[in-house]
Design a protein around this motif. Structure first.
Motif: not given
Length: 566
Positions: A242-254, A259-266
């Protein structure tokens, strides 16, 4: 658990340094992701090889120093925990030995053994874990969150959300696991009880071919314990996936939003790597928190069981020392309207008698009539519910217990022999006893043939397994005779002796000074006493000499007739 912290006394400095070492290690860990971020954003991005080498060297130094400090902290924490466990175990054992017999009866020997071994060990492990993680966990968790906020406040909310969800998961798992852990600890008591019972009664079990039944009973108890632990383990096993699932989802979100923010330069690539590093650090810390809570939950149950023993009050000790002039003689033991109950209704009621120095008193009665209870009250293993017991003219509970028992030679109903030598068993009564006194005591107890066959250095097996029942009883009698006593209590200690040996022992005791109380179911053991007490159902039904009781006490006359004492 915090009530037991007093047992770290003597290791206070190590107990303070160990968490500090782990804190320094945590600081170094938190610094690494920011250095990696700079290596990526500055060194690699600009192609500055020297910059990359310099800061990679810094990371290596931090790793080596952090490892050394971590090992130091681990060593100190283990040292403190081991010292704590040693002191707690010794204090618990010492307290158990100071408690009245009634308390030991209430806890049960199996439960006491489990608390003294497994429960203390769990408390020791919990303290070790606490010292290693008490500062590290909150610092890394809070530090990682602060660093992620510094890098990017918006993406750090993923960190916060992950922490909240993981905390909820861990709480649910612990809520379901805790009751089962406590139940498993109680099941261990039952396993210990059955194991001890099987070992102590091995001969009887084999004699009646009950090995299969005994194994079956133990297997059933073990199965119950196993099922309880398996259910708890299955629930706990949900924690990691359960904790690995939550963490992996969090990493995917980050990664997605980063990635979007890197493209935007922020946001830079190095900052994104640092964020994921901090997220991973927090994840492992939260997993550690879950495991720590599991250990602490078990140790809390164990600590409460140990505290239950330590919190049981020791009976108040008297202040007086025994001061009795044996040359003048006088009253040694007196029961004044004594009543006592083990549990529920009274086992002995309104018992009154006295015994003077140089005199002998016999107590006879059927099984369960209260004979051994009177001996236990005289020895102050128990205190009467009503009435008073007097020793040498003063209330027994006015004396220091150790002083009282130093003047009483006690031979229990069940002969107690310990693993060691014959000499070691006799020296329990008096460490300074001479070999001549030991020989005299053995001869008086009619154990001369045992002395000839084994010698004082002869080995005695645990529980006297290499002795006959009569030999064990005579060793117990000789032990009581290895010192001069004001009062001798013989609690049916000649039941395994033949009539001839019993009579020779009683005749030999006439030359021994002191007051003597003989408890027996045999007329032959008490008929020569100056006075005899007849018990039935916890009450006195006859008191007098052998000749008087034969005429006046029907129960005593019945004993005489049935044992052909005429």
């Amino acid at each position: 658990m915090f009530k037991l912290i007093r047992f770290i006394k003597g290791h206070t400095a190590s107990a303070i340094i160990a968490p500090i070492c782990k804190l320094i290690e945590a600081i170094m860990e938190l610094a690494v992701p920011m250095i990696i971020s700079n290596v990526i954003d500055v060194g690699i991005a600009s192609g500055d090889k020297q910059y990359v080498i310099t800061y990679c060297s810094v990371i290596a130094v931090l790793a080596v120093v952090g490892f050394a400090i971590s090992v130091t902290g681990q060593f100190l924490a283990s040292k403190v925990a081991l010292g704590f466990g040693t002191k707690l175990r010794a204090a618990t054992f010492r307290h158990i030995n100071a408690l009245p017999v009634s308390v030991s009866d209430r806890f049960g020997s199996a439960s006491i053994v489990t608390r003294l071994t497994g429960d203390v060990m769990n408390c020791q492990s919990a303290l070790n874990m606490f010292l290693r993680l008490v500062l590290r966990i909150p610092f890394v968790l809070v530090g990682a969150f602060i660093m992620s906020v510094i890098i990017d406040p918006i993406l750090s909310m993923t960190f916060l959300a992950m922490t909240v969800v993981l905390a909820a998961v861990i709480s649910c798992v612990l809520k379901l696991t805790l009751p089962r852990v406590k139940k498993a600890q109680k099941n261990l008591d039952e396993l210990s009880r059955q194991a001890m019972q099987s070992l102590s009664g091995a001969r009887v079990i084999r004699a009646f071919s009950k090995q299969d039944d005994t194994v079956g009973e133990f297997k059933n108890a073990a199965d119950v314990t196993a099922k309880t632990n398996i259910v708890a383990a299955r629930i706990s096993a949900l924690l990691n996936p359960l904790t690995f699932a939550v963490v992996n989802l969090s990493i995917i979100a980050v990664l997605w939003f980063g990635g979007v923010k890197i493209d935007g330069g922020s946001l830079s690539q190095g900052q994104l790597v640092a964020l994921i590093n901090y997220l991973t650090q927090a994840f492992f810390i939260i997993i550690t928190v879950g495991n720590v809570f599991t250990i602490f939950t078990r140790s809390a149950a164990c600590a409460s069981r140990v505290n239950e023993i330590l919190d049981t009050p020791i009976p108040e000790d008297g202040e007086k020392a025994v001061d009795f002039d044996t040359e003048k003689g006088g009253e040694v033991l007196r029961f004044d309207n004594v009543s006592f109950a083990y549990d529920g209704d009274y086992d002995v009621r309104n018992i009154s008698f006295s015994l003077d120095y140089g005199k002998t008193l016999g107590i006879i009665g059927g099984t369960g009539s209260g004979k051994s209870t009177l001996v236990a009250l005289a020895e102050r293993f128990y205190d009467p519910a009503e009435g008073e017991v007097y020793f040498c003219g003063k209330k027994a509970n006015d004396y220091k217990i150790a002083e009282l028992r130093k003047n009483i030679g006690f031979v229990p109903q069940r002969a107690a022999t310990l693993c060691g030598t014959l000499d070691g068993n006799l020296r329990i009564a008096d460490e300074s006893v001479t070999a001549e006194r030991e020989v005299w005591a053995l001869e008086t107890a009619q154990a001369g043939e045992l002395l000839k066959s084994k010698g004082l250095d002869g080995e005695i097996a645990a529980d006297g397994k290499n002795l006959s029942g009569g030999q064990r009883q005579r060793v117990s009698i000789a032990r009581a005779l290895c010192r001069d006593n004001i009062l001798y209590l013989f609690d049916d200690c000649t039941s395994a002796l033949d009539y001839k040996t019993e009579r020779e022992f009683i005749n030999a005791m006439r030359a021994v000074s002191g007051a003597k109380l003989y408890v027996s179911q045999r007329i032959s053991a008490v008929s020569g006493c100056d006075s005899i007490l007849v018990l039935d159902g916890g009450k006195i039904v006859g008191y007098g000499t052998h000749a008087e009781l034969k005429k006046e006490c029907p129960l005593y006359a019945e004993f005489c007739a049935s044992q052909q004492a005429e």
